[in-house]
Every structure is written in structure tokens, then in C-alpha cells.
Write an enzyme that holds these catalytic residues in place. Structure first.
Site, PDB file in Angstrom:
ATOM      1  N   GLY A  61      41.238  30.128  46.971  1.00 18.01           N
ATOM      2  CA  GLY A  61      42.250  29.374  46.223  1.00 18.01           C
ATOM      3  C   GLY A  61      42.467  27.943  46.688  1.00 18.01           C
ATOM      4  O   GLY A  61      43.536  27.382  46.432  1.00 18.01           O
ATOM      5  N   SER A  62      41.455  27.329  47.312  1.00 20.19           N
ATOM      6  CA  SER A  62      41.670  25.945  47.742  1.00 20.19           C
ATOM      7  C   SER A  62      41.783  25.011  46.531  1.00 20.19           C
ATOM      8  O   SER A  62      42.552  24.042  46.551  1.00 20.19           O
ATOM      9  CB  SER A  62      40.575  25.467  48.700  1.00 20.19           C
ATOM     10  N   ASN A  63      41.057  25.308  45.470  1.00 17.69           N
ATOM     11  CA  ASN A  63      41.223  24.501  44.243  1.00 17.69           C
ATOM     12  C   ASN A  63      42.601  24.719  43.634  1.00 17.69           C
ATOM     13  O   ASN A  63      43.210  23.777  43.123  1.00 17.69           O
ATOM     14  CB  ASN A  63      40.134  24.855  43.222  1.00 17.69           C
ATOM     15  N   ILE A 122      33.743  37.296  34.274  1.00 15.54           N
ATOM     16  CA  ILE A 122      33.347  36.624  33.037  1.00 15.54           C
ATOM     17  C   ILE A 122      34.271  37.078  31.915  1.00 15.54           C
ATOM     18  O   ILE A 122      34.417  38.277  31.658  1.00 15.54           O
ATOM     19  CB  ILE A 122      31.865  36.921  32.708  1.00 15.54           C
ATOM     20  N   LEU A 123      34.912  36.113  31.262  1.00 15.78           N
ATOM     21  CA  LEU A 123      35.849  36.435  30.189  1.00 15.78           C
ATOM     22  C   LEU A 123      35.086  36.680  28.887  1.00 15.78           C
ATOM     23  O   LEU A 123      34.038  36.067  28.644  1.00 15.78           O
ATOM     24  CB  LEU A 123      36.840  35.279  30.004  1.00 15.78           C
ATOM     25  N   ASN A 167      36.881  25.090  33.531  1.00 14.30           N
ATOM     26  CA  ASN A 167      36.303  25.758  34.699  1.00 14.30           C
ATOM     27  C   ASN A 167      35.733  24.714  35.635  1.00 14.30           C
ATOM     28  O   ASN A 167      35.274  23.665  35.199  1.00 14.30           O
ATOM     29  CB  ASN A 167      35.178  26.710  34.260  1.00 14.30           C
ATOM     30  N   HIS A 203      32.752  24.362  38.479  1.00 18.91           N
ATOM     31  CA  HIS A 203      31.542  25.073  38.896  1.00 18.91           C
ATOM     32  C   HIS A 203      30.844  24.262  39.995  1.00 18.91           C
ATOM     33  O   HIS A 203      30.696  23.046  39.866  1.00 18.91           O
ATOM     34  CB  HIS A 203      30.610  25.256  37.688  1.00 18.91           C
TER      35      HIS A 203
HETATM   36  C1  GAR Z   1      34.567  26.912  44.391  1.00 16.52           C
HETATM   37  O1  GAR Z   1      33.471  26.322  45.019  1.00 16.52           O
HETATM   38  C2  GAR Z   1      34.307  27.044  42.907  1.00 16.52           C
HETATM   39  O2  GAR Z   1      33.604  25.970  42.356  1.00 16.52           O
HETATM   40  C3  GAR Z   1      33.465  28.285  42.872  1.00 16.52           C
HETATM   41  O3  GAR Z   1      34.071  29.160  43.795  1.00 16.52           O
HETATM   42  C4  GAR Z   1      34.702  28.390  44.823  1.00 16.52           C
HETATM   43  C5  GAR Z   1      36.136  28.800  44.935  1.00 16.52           C
HETATM   44  O4  GAR Z   1      36.766  28.173  45.997  1.00 16.52           O
HETATM   45  N1  GAR Z   1      33.412  28.836  41.556  1.00 16.52           N
HETATM   46  C6  GAR Z   1      32.374  29.517  41.099  1.00 16.52           C
HETATM   47  O5  GAR Z   1      31.385  29.744  41.762  1.00 16.52           O
HETATM   48  C7  GAR Z   1      32.515  30.003  39.660  1.00 16.52           C
HETATM   49  N2  GAR Z   1      31.267  30.362  39.149  1.00 16.52           N
HETATM   50  P1  GAR Z   1      38.351  28.191  46.115  1.00 16.52           P
HETATM   51  O6  GAR Z   1      38.796  29.637  45.891  1.00 16.52           O
HETATM   52  O7  GAR Z   1      38.631  27.740  47.517  1.00 16.52           O
HETATM   53  O8  GAR Z   1      38.923  27.267  45.086  1.00 16.52           O
END
Ligand code: GAR
Length: 193
Positions: free
Chosen positions: A20-22, A97-98, A112, A114
Site C-alpha cells: 500500500g505504498s501507492n 483481475i476485474l 491503474n 503498472h
Molecule cells: C507497485 O509496484 C504496483 O505498480 C504494482 O504492485 C506494486 C504495489 O506496491 N502493481 C502491479 O504489479 C499490478 N499489476 P504498493 O502496494 O506498495 O503500492
């Protein structure tokens, strides 16, 4: 797409599966005056998601759904989104995947992030695949979600140089720093008047 006006920010749900850093970065951004969005709901498919803690820290409602029966789960999620008047969904490390049906219900209102320079390296293990492919650059992409995996219209991208000694973990860290900047920039780009 809804526009934010004054205090009426665009009510947003962030979907996560892990760290969940994003999400953390989006919440902090959403609390700035210049942000067009407010994060009002956190949804996860995983009780163990560390990111759920941000719900507690920032006092944001969070809901966990197991995806054992996907179409039923998605119906429940749609009820929750409606209940909370959600106008925008940001997927942030959400690894389910939704369905097309779900995406069509929220058409043009799901974003999203990616961890690759799409259209390269859709799906999982992007960093390992970029390194194995001897790419000079990888990066991250924010895009609209359509019913094809990681294929919707690209909003913004950031590039990261891959140096010879990079492991997938090192590259992931470098890219994640850029992701946190990119998501906000993409949101500002979409909603700037
Ligand atoms: C992030 O790097 C995001 O881009 C990736 O998972 C990580 C989640 O990090 N997403 C995917 O690979 C989706 N296909 P976070 O939980 O620290 O935000």
C-alpha cells in the site's frame, strides 16, 4: 468524467492487495488543497494487506472482500461503492483481475498503476522480465482500465534506467519511488480544467 469543484473533491476508492505504498502516497496527496480527489474508501482482497493500516492511520473506511466467488464479490463491491458515492477507482497494487462487467459499470473511471513501460511487460514479474530481456529502461505507467489486461489508454509514464548490477528488487524500489510521483501527476493531468 466527474470534475472536482471547490470543496467537492472526486470521491475515490483505492483498491490494494499488499504493502500500500501507492495508497499512502495517494492519501497524502488527496489531503492537499490542489488535489482533485479525496480518498474515501480502501478496498482489499487480502486481510493481510499491510496497506490496510493506512485506513486506521488516516481514518478512512476499509473493506476486505475475498474473491472466492468473483461475480458475487464484485456485486458486493459495487454496492459498497454506491453506498459511499464513489466516483473514481484507483487500482494501486491490486492483484485481482476485474471482470468486463465490473469495468463496464465504472467505464472510464478506473485507473491503474503498472510497474513497466506499457505496452511492454503486461502482467506480473515485470522487473525480472525487463532485466532478463536486457532492457536499458523500464519504468511505470498510469492508464485507464479496460477489459484487456494492462491495455487501456495510457495517461502518463516515467522511465527508470536499468544498470548492469540491478536485481529485480533494486529495480522495483527505484520504480516505486517514481510510481508515487506518477500517480498524482496522472490524476492532476486528467482532472486539470
Ligand atoms: C507497485 O509496484 C504496483 O505498480 C504494482 O504492485 C506494486 C504495489 O506496491 N502493481 C502491479 O504489479 C499490478 N499489476 P504498493 O502496494 O506498495 O503500492
Amino acid at each position: 468524467m466527474a470534475q472536482s469543484t471547490g470543496y467537492n473533491k472526486i470521491k475515490t476508492a483505492v483498491f490494494i492487495s499488499g504493502t500500500g505504498s501507492n495508497l499512502n502516497s495517494l492519501i497524502k496527496f488527496s489531503r492537499l488543497k490542489k488535489s482533485p480527489i479525496s480518498v474515501d474508501l480502501i478496498i482489499s482482497n487480502n486481510h493481510e494487506s499491510k496497506g490496510l493500516n493506512y485506513g486506521k492511520i488516516f481514518k478512512i473506511k476499509k473493506k476486505v472482500f475475498d474473491f472466492k466467488k468473483k461475480s458475487l464479490t464484485e456485486k458486493k463491491i459495487l454496492v459498497e461503492l454506491k453506498k459511499n458515492k464513489i466516483q473514481l477507482i484507483c487500482l494501486a497494487g491490486f492483484l485481482k483481475i476485474l471482470s468486463k462487467n465490473f469495468i463496464d459499470t465504472f467505464k472510464g473511471k478506473i485507473l491503474n498503476i503498472h510497474p513497466s513501460l506499457l505496452p511492454k511487460f503486461k502482467g506480473l514479474n515485470t522487473h525480472e522480465r525487463a532485466i532478463n530481456n536486457k532492457e536499458k529502461y523500464s519504468g511505470c505507467t498510469v492508464h485507464f482500465v479496460n477489459s484487456k489486461l494492462d491495455s487501456g489508454k495510457i495517461i502518463l509514464q516515467k522511465k527508470v534506467r536499468i544498470y548492469k548490477n540491478y536485481t529485480p528488487e533494486k529495480l522495483a524500489k527505484k520504480i516505486l519511488i517514481q510510481e508515487h510521483k506518477l500517480y498524482k501527476e496522472a490524476i492532476l493531468k486528467i482532472f486539470s480544467p
